[in-house]
Design a protein around this motif. Structure first.
Motif, PDB file in Angstrom:
ATOM      1  N   ALA A   1       0.827  -1.207   0.000  1.00  0.00           N
ATOM      2  CA  ALA A   1       0.000   0.000   0.000  1.00  0.00           C
ATOM      3  C   ALA A   1       0.860   1.256   0.000  1.00  0.00           C
ATOM      4  O   ALA A   1       0.555   2.236  -0.694  1.00  0.00           O
ATOM      5  N   CYS A   2       1.952   1.231   0.764  1.00  0.00           N
ATOM      6  CA  CYS A   2       2.858   2.388   0.816  1.00  0.00           C
ATOM      7  C   CYS A   2       3.490   2.636  -0.552  1.00  0.00           C
ATOM      8  O   CYS A   2       3.528   3.772  -1.026  1.00  0.00           O
ATOM      9  N   ALA A   3       3.989   1.574  -1.189  1.00  0.00           N
ATOM     10  CA  ALA A   3       4.613   1.728  -2.508  1.00  0.00           C
ATOM     11  C   ALA A   3       3.606   2.249  -3.527  1.00  0.00           C
ATOM     12  O   ALA A   3       3.935   3.080  -4.384  1.00  0.00           O
ATOM     13  N   SER A   4       2.365   1.785  -3.440  1.00  0.00           N
ATOM     14  CA  SER A   4       1.331   2.260  -4.367  1.00  0.00           C
ATOM     15  C   SER A   4       1.056   3.744  -4.162  1.00  0.00           C
ATOM     16  O   SER A   4       0.881   4.498  -5.131  1.00  0.00           O
ATOM     17  N   LYS A   5       1.029   4.198  -2.888  1.00  0.00           N
ATOM     18  CA  LYS A   5       0.816   5.618  -2.617  1.00  0.00           C
ATOM     19  C   LYS A   5       1.924   6.472  -3.217  1.00  0.00           C
ATOM     20  O   LYS A   5       1.674   7.538  -3.784  1.00  0.00           O
ATOM     21  N   VAL A   6       3.157   5.995  -3.081  1.00  0.00           N
ATOM     22  CA  VAL A   6       4.289   6.761  -3.613  1.00  0.00           C
ATOM     23  C   VAL A   6       4.191   6.860  -5.128  1.00  0.00           C
ATOM     24  O   VAL A   6       4.423   7.927  -5.716  1.00  0.00           O
ATOM     25  N   ILE A   7       3.856   5.753  -5.792  1.00  0.00           N
ATOM     26  CA  ILE A   7       3.737   5.769  -7.256  1.00  0.00           C
ATOM     27  C   ILE A   7       2.638   6.727  -7.687  1.00  0.00           C
ATOM     28  O   ILE A   7       2.805   7.521  -8.626  1.00  0.00           O
ATOM     29  N   GLU A   8       1.479   6.683  -7.008  1.00  0.00           N
ATOM     30  CA  GLU A   8       0.378   7.575  -7.362  1.00  0.00           C
ATOM     31  C   GLU A   8       0.742   9.033  -7.120  1.00  0.00           C
ATOM     32  O   GLU A   8       0.405   9.916  -7.920  1.00  0.00           O
ATOM     33  N   ALA A   9       1.434   9.306  -6.002  1.00  0.00           N
ATOM     34  CA  ALA A   9       1.810  10.685  -5.679  1.00  0.00           C
ATOM     35  C   ALA A   9       2.752  11.269  -6.724  1.00  0.00           C
ATOM     36  O   ALA A   9       2.799  12.483  -6.903  1.00  0.00           O
ATOM     37  N   ARG A  10       3.475  10.413  -7.398  1.00  0.00           N
ATOM     38  CA  ARG A  10       4.395  10.876  -8.440  1.00  0.00           C
ATOM     39  C   ARG A  10       3.774  10.824  -9.830  1.00  0.00           C
ATOM     40  O   ARG A  10       4.464  10.957 -10.827  1.00  0.00           O
ATOM     41  N   GLY A  11       2.459  10.629  -9.879  1.00  0.00           N
ATOM     42  CA  GLY A  11       1.771  10.656 -11.161  1.00  0.00           C
ATOM     43  C   GLY A  11       1.767   9.348 -11.916  1.00  0.00           C
ATOM     44  O   GLY A  11       1.402   9.319 -13.098  1.00  0.00           O
ATOM     45  N   GLY A  12       2.153   8.244 -11.267  1.00  0.00           N
ATOM     46  CA  GLY A  12       2.195   6.957 -11.941  1.00  0.00           C
ATOM     47  C   GLY A  12       0.934   6.143 -11.711  1.00  0.00           C
ATOM     48  O   GLY A  12      -0.010   6.579 -11.048  1.00  0.00           O
ATOM     49  N   ARG A  13       0.939   4.927 -12.255  1.00  0.00           N
ATOM     50  CA  ARG A  13      -0.187   4.013 -12.113  1.00  0.00           C
ATOM     51  C   ARG A  13       0.317   2.714 -11.491  1.00  0.00           C
ATOM     52  O   ARG A  13       0.942   1.893 -12.176  1.00  0.00           O
ATOM     53  N   PRO A  14       0.067   2.492 -10.202  1.00  0.00           N
ATOM     54  CA  PRO A  14       0.550   1.265  -9.557  1.00  0.00           C
ATOM     55  C   PRO A  14      -0.247   0.044  -9.996  1.00  0.00           C
ATOM     56  O   PRO A  14      -1.470   0.100 -10.126  1.00  0.00           O
ATOM     57  N   VAL A  15       0.463  -1.045 -10.215  1.00  0.00           N
ATOM     58  CA  VAL A  15      -0.153  -2.317 -10.575  1.00  0.00           C
ATOM     59  C   VAL A  15       0.439  -3.385  -9.663  1.00  0.00           C
ATOM     60  O   VAL A  15       1.667  -3.513  -9.549  1.00  0.00           O
ATOM     61  N   VAL A  16      -0.414  -4.135  -8.979  1.00  0.00           N
ATOM     62  CA  VAL A  16       0.019  -5.203  -8.088  1.00  0.00           C
ATOM     63  C   VAL A  16      -0.284  -6.538  -8.744  1.00  0.00           C
ATOM     64  O   VAL A  16      -1.402  -6.770  -9.227  1.00  0.00           O
ATOM     65  N   ALA A  17       0.721  -7.418  -8.807  1.00  0.00           N
ATOM     66  CA  ALA A  17       0.552  -8.729  -9.433  1.00  0.00           C
ATOM     67  C   ALA A  17       1.295  -9.772  -8.623  1.00  0.00           C
ATOM     68  O   ALA A  17       2.285  -9.472  -7.938  1.00  0.00           O
TER      69      ALA A  17
END
Length: 389
Positions: free
Chosen positions: A123-139
């Protein structure tokens, strides 16, 4: 009761007790939690460089604790605890960094072991990616779950499984680390070359080992031949490493392994000469490293060359802090900027105000600057610089 019957019952009772004891021990073994994963278990075989950090030992050391206790920040986002609600590094016990020899799809891999909160970390890594304008994908990848930024292909991924370890890498190398962690492929522990140099430098809270591949050694030989140094002892190097052991004193032990004894002895002589020259250098002594260099003992022992030095914890702390400042890891606090003049104010004092200081000439050096006079030209047209210096 007949003696024979009595003896038989005793033997039967002993057998039952032994059998029950064995069954109890086996049950206890099945119920006991599995051993915590080690960071090196997920480092693939064939790594050129492997570095390990014992975080509890470093946190307990006065020389290194300040670096691990400082509030960590994510550039552009703020403190890690504010972004994620917790600091993932705070509960880690061991970190391993690996650089693959062939560079298969990733520049490096990082493995962290300890008390891992897998869901919170994803969840933390996803927040960081979103905050930087990216699209997090978990697989899911085997027993691991990985998160990556789908808008930035080719960048690193973070993979984690319940209980750890945490893996950071890119492309094929992350998959290789997962295969090693799950036992489908060999890890660096099966590398005799890394084990040999690790034994040479000994255990430590921090340790790094480097093993050259045959291709890399051949390339070094070609480079030395082109430079006219084909007889250099550097052509015989197989591996190298260093460890830092913490205690009442900080013991640093570095070593290299050679393919023959004579090159190691020759390399030792070269390093001792370089040590003496560097220790006598004014700049080195100015920052406090001169006395440390003078104390380094360099000695060849067969096909190994060792360098050892010990420092007090206080001395090590001072040197680490100075080194961090020189490398830019710790920037001094900048003084506050003076208030900007109001619009229309040129910054010059009003005319007729004798109490205001005169405005400094922008072309003049600051008051505390050291001005070096330019050399006077010689009558023969020279620049006045003594070329013998």
């Amino acid at each position: 009761m007949q003696p024979r019957t009595r003896d038989g019952l005793v033997l039967l009772l002993v057998g039952v007790l032994l059998g029950g004891g064995v069954a109890w021990l086996l049950g206890r073994r099945r119920e006991s939690p599995p051993a915590a994963p080690r960071a090196l278990d997920a480092v693939p075989a064939g790594a050129m460089l492997v570095a390990t950090l014992d975080l509890p030992a470093l946190r307990a050391s006065p020389a290194f604790a300040s670096f691990l206790r400082e509030e960590r920040e994510i550039p552009g986002l703020g403190k890690v605890r504010d972004v994620c609600g917790f600091d993932p590094v705070a509960a880690l016990t061991e970190v391993a960094i690996a650089i693959p020899a062939a560079g298969e799809g990733g520049d490096f891999g990082l493995v962290a072991a300890g008390a891992v909160q897998d869901e919170a970390l994803l969840a933390c890594a996803s927040k960081v990616i979103e905050a930087r304008g990216g699209r997090p994908v978990v697989a899911g990848i085997g027993s691991f779950r990985a998160v990556r930024d789908s808008s930035a292909e080719g960048h690193g991924e973070i993979a984690v499984r319940p209980g750890g370890p945490i893996l950071l890498g890119g492309g094929a190398y992350l998959r290789a680390m997962i295969d090693a962690a799950e036992g489908r492929a060999g890890n660096v522990g099966a590398s005799g070359a890394h084990d040999a140099i690790a034994r040479a430098v000994g255990e430590g809270a921090a340790r790094v080992t480097v093993v050259l591949t045959p291709e890399q050694r051949a390339e070094i030989g070609r480079e030395l031949a082109l430079s006219g140094s084909s007889r250099s002892p550097a052509a015989s190097l197989l591996s190298g490493g260093a460890s830092v052991a913490l205690g009442p004193e900080i013991a640093v032990h570095a070593a290299v392994l050679c393919d023959a004894e004579a090159p190691c002895a020759a390399l030792g002589a070269e390093l001792r000469a370089a040590r003496d020259a560097r220790a006598a250098d004014f700049a080195t002594r100015l920052v406090g490293f001169g006395s440390v260099l003078e104390r380094i003992a360099i000695a060849a022992e067969g096909k190994a060359l060792h360098a050892r030095v010990k420092l007090s914890a206080e001395e090590a702390g001072v040197l680490v802090d100075r080194l961090a400042s020189l490398r830019g890891l710790r920037q001094p606090a900048l003084p506050p900027r003076p208030p900007r003049p109001a619009q229309g104010d040129s910054g010059a004092p009003p005319r007729g105000d004798a109490s205001a200081p005169p405005r400094a000439d922008a072309s003049a050096p600051p008051p505390d600057a050291v001005v070096t006079p330019r050399p006077q030209a010689k009558p023969d047209g020279g620049d006045g610089v003594d070329e013998r210096r």
